[in-house]
Design a protein around this motif. Structure first.
Motif, PDB file in Angstrom:
ATOM      1  N   ASP A   1      56.596  46.565  34.750  1.00  0.00           N
ATOM      2  CA  ASP A   1      57.887  47.121  35.164  1.00  0.00           C
ATOM      3  C   ASP A   1      58.201  46.745  36.609  1.00  0.00           C
ATOM      4  O   ASP A   1      57.816  47.437  37.544  1.00  0.00           O
ATOM      5  CB  ASP A   1      57.883  48.642  34.998  1.00  0.00           C
ATOM      6  CG  ASP A   1      59.280  49.229  35.219  1.00  0.00           C
ATOM      7  OD1 ASP A   1      60.169  48.487  35.696  1.00  0.00           O
ATOM      8  OD2 ASP A   1      59.461  50.415  34.911  1.00  0.00           O
ATOM      9  N   PRO A   2      58.924  45.647  36.808  1.00  0.00           N
ATOM     10  CA  PRO A   2      59.191  45.146  38.168  1.00  0.00           C
ATOM     11  C   PRO A   2      60.135  46.041  38.978  1.00  0.00           C
ATOM     12  O   PRO A   2      60.344  45.785  40.159  1.00  0.00           O
ATOM     13  CB  PRO A   2      59.838  43.771  37.931  1.00  0.00           C
ATOM     14  CG  PRO A   2      59.757  43.508  36.472  1.00  0.00           C
ATOM     15  CD  PRO A   2      59.501  44.795  35.763  1.00  0.00           C
ATOM     16  N   SER A   3      60.670  47.097  38.359  1.00  0.00           N
ATOM     17  CA  SER A   3      61.537  47.988  39.138  1.00  0.00           C
ATOM     18  C   SER A   3      60.719  49.064  39.861  1.00  0.00           C
ATOM     19  O   SER A   3      61.227  49.799  40.689  1.00  0.00           O
ATOM     20  CB  SER A   3      62.571  48.653  38.230  1.00  0.00           C
ATOM     21  OG  SER A   3      61.932  49.608  37.393  1.00  0.00           O
ATOM     22  N   ARG A   4      59.441  49.151  39.504  1.00  0.00           N
ATOM     23  CA  ARG A   4      58.577  50.169  40.126  1.00  0.00           C
ATOM     24  C   ARG A   4      57.528  49.489  41.001  1.00  0.00           C
ATOM     25  O   ARG A   4      57.274  48.295  40.873  1.00  0.00           O
ATOM     26  CB  ARG A   4      57.849  50.985  39.041  1.00  0.00           C
ATOM     27  CG  ARG A   4      58.788  51.663  38.077  1.00  0.00           C
ATOM     28  CD  ARG A   4      58.018  52.450  37.016  1.00  0.00           C
ATOM     29  NE  ARG A   4      57.423  53.674  37.554  1.00  0.00           N
ATOM     30  CZ  ARG A   4      56.671  54.514  36.832  1.00  0.00           C
ATOM     31  NH1 ARG A   4      56.391  54.246  35.564  1.00  0.00           N
ATOM     32  NH2 ARG A   4      56.169  55.609  37.381  1.00  0.00           N
ATOM     33  N   CYS A   5      56.901  50.272  41.893  1.00  0.00           N
ATOM     34  CA  CYS A   5      55.728  49.753  42.590  1.00  0.00           C
ATOM     35  C   CYS A   5      54.504  50.456  42.034  1.00  0.00           C
ATOM     36  O   CYS A   5      54.622  51.483  41.368  1.00  0.00           O
ATOM     37  CB  CYS A   5      55.831  49.966  44.106  1.00  0.00           C
ATOM     38  SG  CYS A   5      55.674  51.679  44.620  1.00  0.00           S
ATOM     39  N   VAL A   6      53.320  49.890  42.266  1.00  0.00           N
ATOM     40  CA  VAL A   6      52.080  50.598  41.929  1.00  0.00           C
ATOM     41  C   VAL A   6      51.461  51.037  43.249  1.00  0.00           C
ATOM     42  O   VAL A   6      51.161  50.213  44.120  1.00  0.00           O
ATOM     43  CB  VAL A   6      51.110  49.722  41.125  1.00  0.00           C
ATOM     44  CG1 VAL A   6      49.800  50.471  40.888  1.00  0.00           C
ATOM     45  CG2 VAL A   6      51.724  49.319  39.786  1.00  0.00           C
ATOM     46  N   LEU A   7      51.331  52.352  43.400  1.00  0.00           N
ATOM     47  CA  LEU A   7      50.743  52.916  44.614  1.00  0.00           C
ATOM     48  C   LEU A   7      49.286  53.245  44.339  1.00  0.00           C
ATOM     49  O   LEU A   7      48.986  54.051  43.455  1.00  0.00           O
ATOM     50  CB  LEU A   7      51.507  54.196  44.994  1.00  0.00           C
ATOM     51  CG  LEU A   7      50.912  55.010  46.149  1.00  0.00           C
ATOM     52  CD1 LEU A   7      50.905  54.208  47.443  1.00  0.00           C
ATOM     53  CD2 LEU A   7      51.682  56.318  46.337  1.00  0.00           C
ATOM     54  N   VAL A   8      48.380  52.608  45.071  1.00  0.00           N
ATOM     55  CA  VAL A   8      46.944  52.811  44.817  1.00  0.00           C
ATOM     56  C   VAL A   8      46.315  53.589  45.962  1.00  0.00           C
ATOM     57  O   VAL A   8      46.356  53.145  47.119  1.00  0.00           O
ATOM     58  CB  VAL A   8      46.194  51.467  44.675  1.00  0.00           C
ATOM     59  CG1 VAL A   8      44.787  51.706  44.122  1.00  0.00           C
ATOM     60  CG2 VAL A   8      46.947  50.493  43.793  1.00  0.00           C
ATOM     61  N   GLY A   9      45.717  54.719  45.652  1.00  0.00           N
ATOM     62  CA  GLY A   9      44.925  55.448  46.633  1.00  0.00           C
ATOM     63  C   GLY A   9      43.548  54.812  46.723  1.00  0.00           C
ATOM     64  O   GLY A   9      42.890  54.596  45.704  1.00  0.00           O
ATOM     65  N   ALA A  10      43.130  54.465  47.944  1.00  0.00           N
ATOM     66  CA  ALA A  10      41.824  53.822  48.134  1.00  0.00           C
ATOM     67  C   ALA A  10      41.344  54.168  49.539  1.00  0.00           C
ATOM     68  O   ALA A  10      42.140  54.173  50.483  1.00  0.00           O
ATOM     69  CB  ALA A  10      41.937  52.306  47.978  1.00  0.00           C
ATOM     70  N   TYR A  11      40.060  54.458  49.691  1.00  0.00           N
ATOM     71  CA  TYR A  11      39.549  54.800  51.011  1.00  0.00           C
ATOM     72  C   TYR A  11      39.808  53.669  51.989  1.00  0.00           C
ATOM     73  O   TYR A  11      39.702  52.489  51.638  1.00  0.00           O
ATOM     74  CB  TYR A  11      38.078  55.179  50.949  1.00  0.00           C
ATOM     75  CG  TYR A  11      37.934  56.565  50.381  1.00  0.00           C
ATOM     76  CD1 TYR A  11      38.224  57.683  51.160  1.00  0.00           C
ATOM     77  CD2 TYR A  11      37.602  56.758  49.054  1.00  0.00           C
ATOM     78  CE1 TYR A  11      38.158  58.957  50.620  1.00  0.00           C
ATOM     79  CE2 TYR A  11      37.533  58.031  48.507  1.00  0.00           C
ATOM     80  CZ  TYR A  11      37.813  59.132  49.297  1.00  0.00           C
ATOM     81  OH  TYR A  11      37.759  60.386  48.765  1.00  0.00           O
ATOM     82  N   ALA A  12      40.154  54.083  53.212  1.00  0.00           N
ATOM     83  CA  ALA A  12      40.643  53.130  54.215  1.00  0.00           C
ATOM     84  C   ALA A  12      39.543  52.194  54.701  1.00  0.00           C
ATOM     85  O   ALA A  12      39.829  51.099  55.169  1.00  0.00           O
ATOM     86  CB  ALA A  12      41.242  53.879  55.403  1.00  0.00           C
ATOM     87  N   LEU A  13      38.282  52.618  54.582  1.00  0.00           N
ATOM     88  CA  LEU A  13      37.177  51.755  54.995  1.00  0.00           C
ATOM     89  C   LEU A  13      36.411  51.284  53.762  1.00  0.00           C
ATOM     90  O   LEU A  13      35.716  52.071  53.128  1.00  0.00           O
ATOM     91  CB  LEU A  13      36.226  52.507  55.940  1.00  0.00           C
ATOM     92  CG  LEU A  13      34.898  51.798  56.242  1.00  0.00           C
ATOM     93  CD1 LEU A  13      35.121  50.408  56.806  1.00  0.00           C
ATOM     94  CD2 LEU A  13      34.060  52.631  57.202  1.00  0.00           C
ATOM     95  N   GLY A  14      36.584  50.033  53.443  1.00  0.00           N
ATOM     96  CA  GLY A  14      35.773  49.440  52.384  1.00  0.00           C
ATOM     97  C   GLY A  14      36.520  49.268  51.080  1.00  0.00           C
ATOM     98  O   GLY A  14      36.784  48.151  50.653  1.00  0.00           O
ATOM     99  N   LYS A  15      36.871  50.399  50.449  1.00  0.00           N
ATOM    100  CA  LYS A  15      37.495  50.312  49.140  1.00  0.00           C
ATOM    101  C   LYS A  15      38.811  49.555  49.199  1.00  0.00           C
ATOM    102  O   LYS A  15      39.096  48.695  48.350  1.00  0.00           O
ATOM    103  CB  LYS A  15      37.705  51.718  48.574  1.00  0.00           C
ATOM    104  CG  LYS A  15      38.209  51.769  47.146  1.00  0.00           C
ATOM    105  CD  LYS A  15      37.224  51.234  46.154  1.00  0.00           C
ATOM    106  CE  LYS A  15      35.943  52.044  46.147  1.00  0.00           C
ATOM    107  NZ  LYS A  15      36.125  53.443  45.719  1.00  0.00           N
ATOM    108  N   ALA A  16      39.635  49.871  50.202  1.00  0.00           N
ATOM    109  CA  ALA A  16      40.949  49.236  50.304  1.00  0.00           C
ATOM    110  C   ALA A  16      40.804  47.722  50.439  1.00  0.00           C
ATOM    111  O   ALA A  16      41.462  46.955  49.724  1.00  0.00           O
ATOM    112  CB  ALA A  16      41.718  49.812  51.493  1.00  0.00           C
TER     113      ALA A  16
END
Ligand SMILES: [Zn+2]
Ligand SMILES: [Zn+2]
Length: 332
Positions: A163-178
């Motif tokens: 669905d190109p009208s939406r974004c995918v927001l991913v929660g990920a720890y700022a150190l390492g996972k991201a």
């Protein structure tokens, strides 16, 4: 003959190495601290002197300001007091290390946090045989078996393209996972800009400075909603449900964490697309590692100690729980 490892004293606030007069990952400020990696539950500010890999010292510098740091490269041996100390890759995040301590003919390995899967942001875990292996047990239950990372990233990209009208927001720890997630996404040929929450900026920059390329990243601040449609946006888990996310175009809420195995955890954060991507060893990795390291004793620092201790005992390995406090797993 003294008991095996009698020179290593577990205390609630960390592991004290008596003949070095130093602490491993202390949760309170100490005169001498040996730090396995940069996550806040292992690396605290305020020590008088810190021994860690150069990458971990750089991460601590970003978070706490300049450290009185003694950089120790992987595989270099330094002597602290009467103890030979060596840092060996742990495969957990950039700069993460197991700390190998040798004294009086005994070798103790403090693994910090670790995983056995490939991670494009750091060198892989190295098996170091020892007398005492001090391990975490964050996912120390047989129910925790992390799926293949690539297939989780494929699910993310599939959802994005659906669905190109939406974004995918991913929660990920700022150190390492991201940063690991960004690298995995790039490895699958996704070259489009990835947007990030401001809290990610300094650590992403630091990773790039330390030689981990992340491709084109853009801050979300001031970007019109429509521009982010069809794109991936990464934020710290805490920002997934806060006001900040209202500026995004109808986000599909995702989160990358080993805990996403548990449906209730996903529901708590209103996560529509749980991605089971962990920087910790799962059950099979924990038990395989213990087999390979083949220690005489296993000491368990934090997590699901019971089940792992039981597994060790059924495999004729002496095991003990250390009950350290303050290891919160910022970083699952
Ligand atoms: Zn960690
Ligand atoms: Zn931890």
């Amino acid at each position: 003959m003294p008991r095996l490892g009698s020179w290593i004293e577990p205390h609630p606030e960390g592991i004290y190495v008596r003949p070095a007069d130093a602490w491993v990952d202390p949760s309170q400020p100490k005169a001498k601290a040996l730090v396995t990696h940069g996550h806040a539950d292992h690396a605290r500010g305020g020590h008088n002197a810190v021994w860690a890999t150069p990458e971990t010292l750089a991460i601590m510098g970003t978070r706490y300001g300049e450290q009185n740091g003694n950089p120790v490269a992987y595989d270099e041996t330094v002597q602290i007091g009467e103890v030979d100390v060596r840092f060996v890759p742990a495969g957990h995040v950039l700069g993460s290390a197991q700390i190998v301590l040798e004294y009086a003919g005994e070798r103790v390995v403090v693994s910090g946090d670790y995983k056995r899967r490939e991670d494009p942001t750091c060198p892989p875990f190295i098996v170091t045989p020892c007398d005492i292996f001090i391990t975490e047990a964050t996912f120390g239950l047989p129910v925790f078996r992390h799926p293949d990372t690539g297939s989780e990233v494929d699910r993310l990209l599939h959802r994005l393209h659906a669905d190109p009208s939406r974004c995918v927001l991913v929660g990920a720890y700022a150190l390492g996972k991201a940063q690991r997630l960004i690298c995995e996404i790039r490895a699958r040929g996704h070259d489009a800009p990835i947007y990030y929450h401001g809290a990610m900026e300094r650590l992403c920059q630091l990773y790039e400075e330390l030689g981990v390329p992340l491709g084109e990243l853009r801050h979300t601040a001031g970007v019109p909603k429509a521009e982010m449609a069809g794109h991936i946006v990464i934020c710290p888990p805490g920002a997934l449900n806060d006001r900040w996310s209202r500026r995004l175009p109808d986000p599909v809420t995702a989160m990358a964490s080993g805990w996403m195995r548990i449906r209730q955890r996903a529901r708590q954060r209103n996560v529509e697309l749980p991605l089971i991507i962990s920087d910790h060893a799962d059950w099979d990795e924990l038990t395989t590692t213990i087999r390979e390291v083949a220690p005489r004793e296993v000491w368990i620092t934090h997590g699901r100690e019971e089940a792992l201790k039981h597994w060790c005992m059924t495999h004729q390995i002496k095991a003990r729980e250390l009950n350290l406090v303050g290891y919160e797993d910022e970083d699952d």
